[in-house]
Write an enzyme that holds these catalytic residues in place. Structure first.
Site, PDB file in Angstrom:
ATOM      1  CB  CYS A  18     -38.859  -6.666  -7.740  1.00 48.01           C
ATOM      2  SG  CYS A  18     -39.939  -5.322  -8.375  1.00 48.01           S
ATOM      3  CG  ASP A 383     -24.025  -9.144 -25.776  1.00 46.83           C
ATOM      4  OD1 ASP A 383     -23.803  -9.167 -24.714  1.00 46.83           O
ATOM      5  OD2 ASP A 383     -24.473  -8.144 -26.260  1.00 46.83           O
TER       6      ASP A 383
END
Ligand code: SF4
Length: 510
Positions: A18, A383
């Site tokens: 969030c 990565d």
């Protein structure tokens, strides 16, 4: 079997849940809906399932609007002009619960509480892992729940404590005593105040800013500083772990430290992957930390000592996550940096794929090797992390089979993820983490086994010491639990031990 398939979710990236954003303005004739929109847009990367705002309108009424969808869809122009007021908070959500749940507006934030004596709205980023006992107690006190979220437990706890005092700092202080977990939250009251609170270990980032002009003063609170930049504000500082900050539209910013811990636990993944590179968290530039991650990775890479290894090598990022680390790696290694994979930016949400076959197709739709760059080259592929390993093996295969790369040497800017996260990141269990499972099965040689499974020619991970040095905070200011198995929360240590013993017994049986 090295991989355990989770039929419900096959995400191969860790996902932050969030974002929160709040703004107060001392000009009651001004609407902050545009600021809320811009701030939440800048924080879209922290949650893409739903978005919402609560705005305080003149006369002390809070209005809340929330819906599933991206910020641009939810807070479209019509909604922004309709919801009008000089104080507001907003939230972006990424749901980890089932589809039917996250599409229900009860699960979307801000959570607007209202009864005949009390009203407030809460935007919460975090997790209270062991909230059942608080919920049970509140149930016994007659509180009724409509969701199974920790957010509603916090709301009901706040509401219960607010019956005893009207002082919101006191309410938050008392509430925080019961909340062992990771959180950054903001609360809007009908009196026109915003209160922001960060947990005592500071797992989640939270910061404040201001915009002082001749016409009006605006104060902001945001999950990341990039949102304060997006509204043209001035970043003031981070909210400290254990601190409550009060933003008042009639006054400037007040704050107080309510809970002190003897260590910090900011999630290291903020620097590796979650946060936007243009954010600064706890005094550290995310972009600079990522470049340093690449530099440390190169410095510790034993293969770079061999001139033959470097002869035909290029450094290629997995877009977009590996880009900054690739720049750092290429500079430190003295090798050319090249964009060798093209990403389709218009494919949203392909990481949520309910099945292995669909995921393979999704990787191919999303990434395409640039043959003219990688053909015949020894590609050093950078990565940020390997979670389950499924996406990574697909990318290695794409570069070799479609792109014609001579070799693919995989370099990972984060150390192996061996343990689950219970602090609010959408994480597979240890059993589903390729490194967690491989370590159980193969002990010290587990990295070589991962390399074979992924199909890379060589594989080097960042080590934990270099990760900490690259972030440039002290080890005791960071959470490293998913890399070390050492959990900073007491309630979590027990959960982790139970899960590890289950995984170990499964590994022995297979
Ligand atoms: S366990 Fe890992 S992902 Fe979870 S908060 Fe700690 S560092 Fe972040």
């Amino acid at each position: 079997m090295l991989f355990k398939k989770n039929k419900l979710k096959m995400r191969d990236k860790l996902i932050e849940h969030c974002a929160v954003f709040g703004v107060t303005c001392d000009d009651i004739g001004y609407s902050v809906s545009q600021e809320l929109y811009k701030g939440l847009m800048a924080l879209q990367h922290r949650g893409q399932e739903s978005s919402g705002i609560s705005i305080l309108q003149t006369g002390g009424k809070i209005f809340t609007y929330k819906k599933t969808g991206l910020v641009s869809q939810v807070l479209n122009e019509k909604i922004r002009s309709h919801f009008w007021g000089n104080i507001g908070i907003g939230h972006n959500r990424y749901a980890t619960t089932g589809a039917s749940e996250f599409s229900s507006s009860d699960y979307i934030q801000p959570y607007h509480f209202k009864n005949n004596v009390l009203e407030f709205s809460l935007a919460f980023n975090g997790t209270i892992p062991v909230y059942d006992k608080i919920k049970q107690k509140l149930n016994e006190m007659g509180r009724v729940f409509i969701t199974n979220t920790d957010t509603e437990v916090i709301v009901q706890l706040l509401a219960s404590i607010a019956l005893e005092t009207e002082d919101w700092v006191e309410v938050l202080k008392r509430t925080s005593i019961y909340l062992e977990g990771s959180y950054s939250l903001i609360l809007l009251t009908p009196e026109g105040d915003i209160y922001a609170m960060r947990d005592p270990l500071g797992f989640k980032p939270l910061c404040i800013g201001e915009l002082i002009t001749e016409e009006r003063n605006l104060y902001y609170v945001a999950s990341e500083s990039c949102a304060i930049d997006a509204v043209g504000g001035l970043f003031l500082r981070d909210v400290k772990p254990g601190e409550i900050v009060h933003l008042s539209f009639q006054d400037d910013i007040h704050s107080e430290i309510i809970l002190k811990a003897d260590r910090g636990a900011l999630c290291q993944f903020e620097f590796v992957y979650f946060a936007r590179p243009d954010s600064v968290i706890d005094g550290v530039s995310v972009a600079e930390a990522r470049v340093r991650l690449g530099q440390y990775l190169a410095k510790a890479d034993p293969y770079l000592k061999d001139p033959k290894f470097k002869e035909n090598a290029i450094v290629v990022p997995v877009p977009d996550a590996g880009r900054s680390a690739s720049v750092g790696y290429a500079n430190a290694a003295g090798l050319p940096y090249a964009e060798g994979l093209m990403k389709n930016r218009y494919l949203w949400r392909t990481f949520i794929m309910p099945g292995q076959q669909k995921r393979k197709a999704a990787v191919q739709e999303k990434l395409n090797p640039i043959t003219s760059v990688v053909k015949g080259k020894d590609v050093i592929l950078i990565d940020d992390s390997i979670v389950r390993g499924t996406t990574t093996s697909q990318i290695v295969k794409l570069l070799k089979e479609k792109g014609g790369a001579n070799a693919v040497h995989l370099r990972i800017s984060c150390p192996p993820i061996i343990s689950a996260c219970y602090m609010g990141i959408d994480f597979p269990t240890r059993d589903e983490l390729i490194a967690g499972r491989a370590q159980n099965l193969f002990g010290e040689n587990f990295i070589e086994e991962i390399r074979k499974k992924i199909g890379a020619d060589t594989l080097i991970y960042q080590n934990v010491n270099d990760l900490v040095k690259a972030i440039s905070l002290r080890e005791d200011q960071l959470c490293l639990a998913c890399l070390t198995g050492d959990y900073p929360l007491k309630s979590i240590k027990n959960l982790a031990e139970i899960e590890n013993s289950i995984v170990n017994s499964r590994s022995l049986q297979q």
